[in-house]
Design a protein around this motif. Structure first.
Motif, PDB file in Angstrom:
ATOM      1  N   TRP A 119       0.855  -1.187   0.000  1.00 22.99           N
ATOM      2  CA  TRP A 119       0.000   0.000   0.000  1.00 22.99           C
ATOM      3  C   TRP A 119       0.890   1.236   0.000  1.00 22.99           C
ATOM      4  O   TRP A 119       1.818   1.328   0.779  1.00 22.99           O
ATOM      5  N   LYS A 120       0.587   2.183  -0.845  1.00 20.36           N
ATOM      6  CA  LYS A 120       1.353   3.415  -0.883  1.00 20.36           C
ATOM      7  C   LYS A 120       0.396   4.606  -0.883  1.00 20.36           C
ATOM      8  O   LYS A 120      -0.432   4.748  -1.786  1.00 20.36           O
ATOM      9  N   ASP A 121       0.506   5.417   0.145  1.00 18.47           N
ATOM     10  CA  ASP A 121      -0.301   6.628   0.312  1.00 18.47           C
ATOM     11  C   ASP A 121      -1.796   6.352   0.403  1.00 18.47           C
ATOM     12  O   ASP A 121      -2.622   7.181   0.018  1.00 18.47           O
ATOM     13  N   CYS A 122      -2.159   5.180   0.876  1.00 12.74           N
ATOM     14  CA  CYS A 122      -3.564   4.877   1.126  1.00 12.74           C
ATOM     15  C   CYS A 122      -3.657   3.882   2.283  1.00 12.74           C
ATOM     16  O   CYS A 122      -2.671   3.213   2.608  1.00 12.74           O
ATOM     17  N   ASN A 123      -4.801   3.816   2.904  1.00 10.72           N
ATOM     18  CA  ASN A 123      -4.995   2.955   4.071  1.00 10.72           C
ATOM     19  C   ASN A 123      -5.424   1.561   3.661  1.00 10.72           C
ATOM     20  O   ASN A 123      -6.161   1.389   2.689  1.00 10.72           O
ATOM     21  N   LYS A 124      -4.985   0.579   4.453  1.00  4.19           N
ATOM     22  CA  LYS A 124      -5.414  -0.797   4.216  1.00  4.19           C
ATOM     23  C   LYS A 124      -6.895  -0.916   4.540  1.00  4.19           C
ATOM     24  O   LYS A 124      -7.371  -0.362   5.513  1.00  4.19           O
ATOM     25  N   SER A 125      -7.571  -1.673   3.727  1.00  3.68           N
ATOM     26  CA  SER A 125      -8.993  -1.889   3.938  1.00  3.68           C
ATOM     27  C   SER A 125      -9.299  -3.371   3.766  1.00  3.68           C
ATOM     28  O   SER A 125      -8.951  -3.963   2.738  1.00  3.68           O
ATOM     29  N   PRO A 126      -9.959  -3.985   4.747  1.00  3.34           N
ATOM     30  CA  PRO A 126     -10.304  -5.404   4.603  1.00  3.34           C
ATOM     31  C   PRO A 126     -11.225  -5.668   3.402  1.00  3.34           C
ATOM     32  O   PRO A 126     -11.131  -6.706   2.770  1.00  3.34           O
ATOM     33  N   ALA A 127     -12.081  -4.715   3.086  1.00  2.74           N
ATOM     34  CA  ALA A 127     -12.991  -4.900   1.951  1.00  2.74           C
ATOM     35  C   ALA A 127     -12.214  -4.911   0.632  1.00  2.74           C
ATOM     36  O   ALA A 127     -12.501  -5.711  -0.259  1.00  2.74           O
ATOM     37  N   VAL A 128     -11.228  -4.048   0.519  1.00  2.35           N
ATOM     38  CA  VAL A 128     -10.419  -3.999  -0.702  1.00  2.35           C
ATOM     39  C   VAL A 128      -9.571  -5.260  -0.823  1.00  2.35           C
ATOM     40  O   VAL A 128      -9.440  -5.825  -1.910  1.00  2.35           O
ATOM     41  N   ILE A 129      -9.013  -5.712   0.294  1.00  2.00           N
ATOM     42  CA  ILE A 129      -8.221  -6.947   0.284  1.00  2.00           C
ATOM     43  C   ILE A 129      -9.085  -8.128  -0.139  1.00  2.00           C
ATOM     44  O   ILE A 129      -8.676  -8.947  -0.963  1.00  2.00           O
ATOM     45  N   ALA A 130     -10.285  -8.215   0.397  1.00  2.00           N
ATOM     46  CA  ALA A 130     -11.194  -9.313   0.037  1.00  2.00           C
ATOM     47  C   ALA A 130     -11.574  -9.242  -1.438  1.00  2.00           C
ATOM     48  O   ALA A 130     -11.648 -10.271  -2.123  1.00  2.00           O
ATOM     49  N   HIS A 131     -11.810  -8.029  -1.932  1.00  2.00           N
ATOM     50  CA  HIS A 131     -12.173  -7.863  -3.339  1.00  2.00           C
ATOM     51  C   HIS A 131     -11.027  -8.296  -4.251  1.00  2.00           C
ATOM     52  O   HIS A 131     -11.239  -9.022  -5.236  1.00  2.00           O
ATOM     53  N   LEU A 132      -9.810  -7.880  -3.905  1.00  2.00           N
ATOM     54  CA  LEU A 132      -8.644  -8.246  -4.698  1.00  2.00           C
ATOM     55  C   LEU A 132      -8.406  -9.751  -4.680  1.00  2.00           C
ATOM     56  O   LEU A 132      -8.162 -10.366  -5.722  1.00  2.00           O
ATOM     57  N   GLU A 133      -8.510 -10.370  -3.522  1.00  2.00           N
ATOM     58  CA  GLU A 133      -8.308 -11.817  -3.430  1.00  2.00           C
ATOM     59  C   GLU A 133      -9.388 -12.588  -4.186  1.00  2.00           C
ATOM     60  O   GLU A 133      -9.111 -13.625  -4.779  1.00  2.00           O
TER      61      GLU A 133
END
Length: 97
Positions: free
Chosen positions: A7-21
């Motif tokens: 992650w660069k210049d943005c916050n980790k998000s569980p929803a984004v991680i789940a979407h990417l996976e």
């Protein structure tokens, strides 16, 4: 598949991680793809744009890379995954020959 997300210049998000996976899980059908995928999600605050970069290794073929930029982080992920999927389809036809 193992996904390493940077992650660069943005916050980790569980929803984004789940979407990417969830999106990356469709690459399991290609047996020539190595299980480690590197993803980088970057936010450019001055331009209000998100960029997603994906790198995955293909057996005996090297690395496939894709980058996509969009106003929304999920759209950037979807575009990058579609680019990778298109490249994998081309590699698959070469493996079948």
């Amino acid at each position: 598949m193992n996904c390493v997300i940077r992650w660069k210049d943005c916050n980790k998000s569980p929803a984004v991680i789940a979407h990417l996976e969830a999106k990356i899980s469709r690459f399991d059908e290609y047996r020539f793809v190595m299980p480690d995928i590197k993803a980088e999600i970057v936010h450019y605050p001055k331009r209000h744009v998100f960029a997603t970069r994906l790198n995955l290794q293909v057996k005996n073929r090297g690395i496939i890379r894709a980058e996509a930029k969009a106003d929304d982080i999920l759209t950037a992920i979807n575009l990058a995954v579609e680019k990778i999927a298109d490249q994998l389809r081309r590699v698959k036809t070469r493996y079948e020959k």
